[in-house]
Scaffold this motif. Structure first.
Motif, PDB file in Angstrom:
ATOM      1  N   LEU A  54       0.829  -1.209   0.000  1.00 38.14           N
ATOM      2  CA  LEU A  54       0.000   0.000   0.000  1.00 38.14           C
ATOM      3  C   LEU A  54       0.865   1.263   0.000  1.00 38.14           C
ATOM      4  CD1 LEU A  54      -2.809  -1.089   2.472  1.00 38.14           C
ATOM      5  CD2 LEU A  54      -3.109  -0.537   0.046  1.00 38.14           C
ATOM      6  N   GLN A  55       2.027   1.196   0.626  1.00 38.22           N
ATOM      7  CA  GLN A  55       2.925   2.351   0.652  1.00 38.22           C
ATOM      8  C   GLN A  55       3.606   2.566  -0.697  1.00 38.22           C
ATOM      9  OE1 GLN A  55       5.391   1.327   4.029  1.00 38.22           O
ATOM     10  NE2 GLN A  55       4.153   2.562   5.410  1.00 38.22           N
ATOM     11  N   GLN A  56       3.727   1.516  -1.512  1.00 43.19           N
ATOM     12  CA  GLN A  56       4.441   1.609  -2.787  1.00 43.19           C
ATOM     13  C   GLN A  56       3.530   1.717  -4.009  1.00 43.19           C
ATOM     14  OE1 GLN A  56       7.765   1.944  -3.013  1.00 43.19           O
ATOM     15  NE2 GLN A  56       7.727   1.993  -0.786  1.00 43.19           N
ATOM     16  N   ALA A  57       2.267   1.360  -3.868  1.00 43.90           N
ATOM     17  CA  ALA A  57       1.366   1.285  -5.024  1.00 43.90           C
ATOM     18  C   ALA A  57       1.172   2.637  -5.707  1.00 43.90           C
ATOM     19  CB  ALA A  57       0.008   0.740  -4.576  1.00 43.90           C
ATOM     20  N   LYS A  58       1.042   2.602  -7.027  1.00 42.30           N
ATOM     21  CA  LYS A  58       0.715   3.813  -7.786  1.00 42.30           C
ATOM     22  C   LYS A  58      -0.786   4.058  -7.752  1.00 42.30           C
ATOM     23  CE  LYS A  58       4.631   3.353 -10.852  1.00 42.30           C
ATOM     24  NZ  LYS A  58       5.093   2.949 -12.166  1.00 42.30           N
ATOM     25  N   SER A  59      -1.539   2.967  -7.758  1.00 42.20           N
ATOM     26  CA  SER A  59      -3.000   3.028  -7.695  1.00 42.20           C
ATOM     27  C   SER A  59      -3.474   2.021  -6.662  1.00 42.20           C
ATOM     28  CB  SER A  59      -3.624   2.678  -9.044  1.00 42.20           C
ATOM     29  OG  SER A  59      -3.234   3.611 -10.020  1.00 42.20           O
ATOM     30  N   ILE A  60      -4.556   2.367  -5.977  1.00 38.76           N
ATOM     31  CA  ILE A  60      -5.160   1.460  -4.997  1.00 38.76           C
ATOM     32  C   ILE A  60      -6.622   1.284  -5.369  1.00 38.76           C
ATOM     33  CG2 ILE A  60      -5.834   1.171  -2.574  1.00 38.76           C
ATOM     34  CD1 ILE A  60      -3.287   2.658  -1.775  1.00 38.76           C
ATOM     35  N   VAL A  61      -7.075   0.036  -5.341  1.00 39.63           N
ATOM     36  CA  VAL A  61      -8.471  -0.298  -5.610  1.00 39.63           C
ATOM     37  C   VAL A  61      -9.031  -0.952  -4.355  1.00 39.63           C
ATOM     38  CG1 VAL A  61     -10.050  -1.609  -7.076  1.00 39.63           C
ATOM     39  CG2 VAL A  61      -7.915  -0.705  -8.044  1.00 39.63           C
ATOM     40  N   ILE A  62     -10.106  -0.393  -3.822  1.00 40.52           N
ATOM     41  CA  ILE A  62     -10.751  -0.949  -2.635  1.00 40.52           C
ATOM     42  C   ILE A  62     -12.143  -1.395  -3.056  1.00 40.52           C
ATOM     43  CG2 ILE A  62     -11.564  -0.503  -0.293  1.00 40.52           C
ATOM     44  CD1 ILE A  62      -9.305   1.636  -0.140  1.00 40.52           C
ATOM     45  N   ARG A  81      -0.166   8.380   6.371  1.00 37.16           N
ATOM     46  CA  ARG A  81       0.842   9.227   7.023  1.00 37.16           C
ATOM     47  C   ARG A  81       2.202   9.073   6.351  1.00 37.16           C
ATOM     48  NH1 ARG A  81       5.091   9.117   9.354  1.00 37.16           N
ATOM     49  NH2 ARG A  81       5.190   6.867   9.508  1.00 37.16           N
ATOM     50  N   SER A  82       2.605   7.843   6.110  1.00 36.53           N
ATOM     51  CA  SER A  82       3.895   7.555   5.506  1.00 36.53           C
ATOM     52  C   SER A  82       3.991   8.105   4.086  1.00 36.53           C
ATOM     53  CB  SER A  82       4.131   6.043   5.507  1.00 36.53           C
ATOM     54  OG  SER A  82       5.296   5.717   4.809  1.00 36.53           O
ATOM     55  N   ARG A  83       2.950   7.904   3.297  1.00 38.26           N
ATOM     56  CA  ARG A  83       2.964   8.379   1.912  1.00 38.26           C
ATOM     57  C   ARG A  83       3.051   9.901   1.861  1.00 38.26           C
ATOM     58  NH1 ARG A  83       1.096   4.223  -2.153  1.00 38.26           N
ATOM     59  NH2 ARG A  83       1.521   5.938  -3.563  1.00 38.26           N
ATOM     60  N   VAL A  84       2.294  10.577   2.717  1.00 38.69           N
ATOM     61  CA  VAL A  84       2.305  12.041   2.741  1.00 38.69           C
ATOM     62  C   VAL A  84       3.681  12.537   3.185  1.00 38.69           C
ATOM     63  CG1 VAL A  84       1.337  14.075   3.885  1.00 38.69           C
ATOM     64  CG2 VAL A  84      -0.181  12.278   3.030  1.00 38.69           C
ATOM     65  N   ALA A  85       4.252  11.941   4.244  1.00 37.31           N
ATOM     66  CA  ALA A  85       5.561  12.355   4.754  1.00 37.31           C
ATOM     67  C   ALA A  85       6.654  12.185   3.704  1.00 37.31           C
ATOM     68  CB  ALA A  85       5.911  11.561   6.011  1.00 37.31           C
ATOM     69  N   GLU A 105     -12.232  10.147   1.779  1.00 37.92           N
ATOM     70  CA  GLU A 105     -11.747  11.078   2.808  1.00 37.92           C
ATOM     71  C   GLU A 105     -10.464  10.572   3.447  1.00 37.92           C
ATOM     72  OE1 GLU A 105     -15.026  11.709   5.491  1.00 37.92           O
ATOM     73  OE2 GLU A 105     -16.187  12.747   3.934  1.00 37.92           O
ATOM     74  N   LEU A 106     -10.392   9.269   3.679  1.00 40.66           N
ATOM     75  CA  LEU A 106      -9.204   8.686   4.294  1.00 40.66           C
ATOM     76  C   LEU A 106      -7.967   8.857   3.401  1.00 40.66           C
ATOM     77  CD1 LEU A 106      -7.873   6.897   6.510  1.00 40.66           C
ATOM     78  CD2 LEU A 106      -8.622   4.930   5.186  1.00 40.66           C
ATOM     79  N   PHE A 107      -8.119   8.581   2.103  1.00 40.88           N
ATOM     80  CA  PHE A 107      -6.972   8.583   1.198  1.00 40.88           C
ATOM     81  C   PHE A 107      -6.726   9.915   0.475  1.00 40.88           C
ATOM     82  CE2 PHE A 107      -7.420   4.009   1.718  1.00 40.88           C
ATOM     83  CZ  PHE A 107      -6.095   3.615   1.794  1.00 40.88           C
ATOM     84  N   THR A 108      -7.593  10.898   0.630  1.00 43.38           N
ATOM     85  CA  THR A 108      -7.423  12.183  -0.057  1.00 43.38           C
ATOM     86  C   THR A 108      -6.043  12.803   0.154  1.00 43.38           C
ATOM     87  OG1 THR A 108      -9.772  12.667  -0.224  1.00 43.38           O
ATOM     88  CG2 THR A 108      -8.296  14.557  -0.209  1.00 43.38           C
ATOM     89  N   PRO A 109      -5.472  12.785   1.371  1.00 39.47           N
ATOM     90  CA  PRO A 109      -4.136  13.389   1.530  1.00 39.47           C
ATOM     91  C   PRO A 109      -3.057  12.749   0.659  1.00 39.47           C
ATOM     92  CG  PRO A 109      -5.142  12.992   3.666  1.00 39.47           C
ATOM     93  CD  PRO A 109      -6.014  12.328   2.638  1.00 39.47           C
ATOM     94  N   THR A 110      -3.261  11.518   0.221  1.00 42.63           N
ATOM     95  CA  THR A 110      -2.250  10.824  -0.590  1.00 42.63           C
ATOM     96  C   THR A 110      -2.386  11.109  -2.080  1.00 42.63           C
ATOM     97  OG1 THR A 110      -3.559   8.822  -0.938  1.00 42.63           O
ATOM     98  CG2 THR A 110      -2.224   8.912   1.063  1.00 42.63           C
ATOM     99  N   LEU A 111      -3.403  11.863  -2.472  1.00 42.57           N
ATOM    100  CA  LEU A 111      -3.672  12.063  -3.896  1.00 42.57           C
ATOM    101  C   LEU A 111      -3.007  13.299  -4.488  1.00 42.57           C
ATOM    102  CD1 LEU A 111      -7.367  10.966  -3.806  1.00 42.57           C
ATOM    103  CD2 LEU A 111      -5.550   9.823  -5.057  1.00 42.57           C
ATOM    104  N   GLY A 112      -2.790  14.318  -3.699  1.00 43.92           N
ATOM    105  CA  GLY A 112      -2.193  15.534  -4.241  1.00 43.92           C
ATOM    106  C   GLY A 112      -3.112  16.199  -5.245  1.00 43.92           C
ATOM    107  N   ALA A 113      -2.566  17.148  -5.991  1.00 40.40           N
ATOM    108  CA  ALA A 113      -3.365  17.934  -6.928  1.00 40.40           C
ATOM    109  C   ALA A 113      -3.755  17.151  -8.176  1.00 40.40           C
ATOM    110  CB  ALA A 113      -2.586  19.181  -7.335  1.00 40.40           C
TER     111      ALA A 113
END
Length: 149
Positions: A68-76, A97-101, A124-132
């Motif tokens: 999950l920390q390395q994936a380019k795309s995540i499908v849930i 947290r790790s991806r954003v940091a 909402e959970l994954f929005t911080p990992t998406l960027g612009a």
């Protein structure tokens, strides 16, 4: 495409040698002397009490975090992230947290579930990992996801 199913499956068992064994025919009930024999399936229910510190779950849990920390795309697909699933919530929160940091942003997040509140919770959970430039794709279920992919 790597499928990581955190809550278990009927296609593998944890055998007597403490190893994961893939069942060749998971939907077939075996018989011994014409008496049905049942395999113990490995299931981690979506609650707070998961033996993730024990094999085989510790390795699977670690693999999920790393992937999950390395994936380019995540499908849930069809996972509601219930309030009681504290360990899964912790896993996802640590991944975010790790991806954003590390500024390791996702290219795409795909969420398939008929419940729009569940889809929104995951977004909402994954929005911080998406960027612009991250893309969010919502699907009403696995059928719609399969048609789009």
């Amino acid at each position: 495409l790597l499928l990581l199913k955190r809550h278990g499956s009927i296609n593998w068992v944890f055998n007597i040698n403490k190893q994961v064994r893939i069942k060749p025919r998971p939907y077939v009930v075996r018989t011994k002397n014409k008496t049905p024999t049942f395999d113990s399936v490995a299931i981690l229910a979506p609650g707070w009490n998961k033996p993730i510190e024990k094999a085989p779950f510790n390795g699977l849990w670690r693999e999920a975090r790393l992937r999950l920390q390395q994936a380019k795309s995540i499908v849930i697909i069809g996972y509601s992230l219930p309030e009681t699933d504290l360990l899964a919530r912790g896993l996802f929160a640590e991944v975010v947290r790790s991806r954003v940091a590390k500024k390791k942003l996702l290219a795409q997040l795909h969420v398939a579930d008929p419940n729009t509140a569940v889809v929104q919770r995951m977004i909402e959970l994954f929005t911080p990992t998406l960027g612009a430039f991250g893309q969010i794709c919502k699907y009403s279920g696995i059928e719609e996801l399969a048609k789009k992919l």
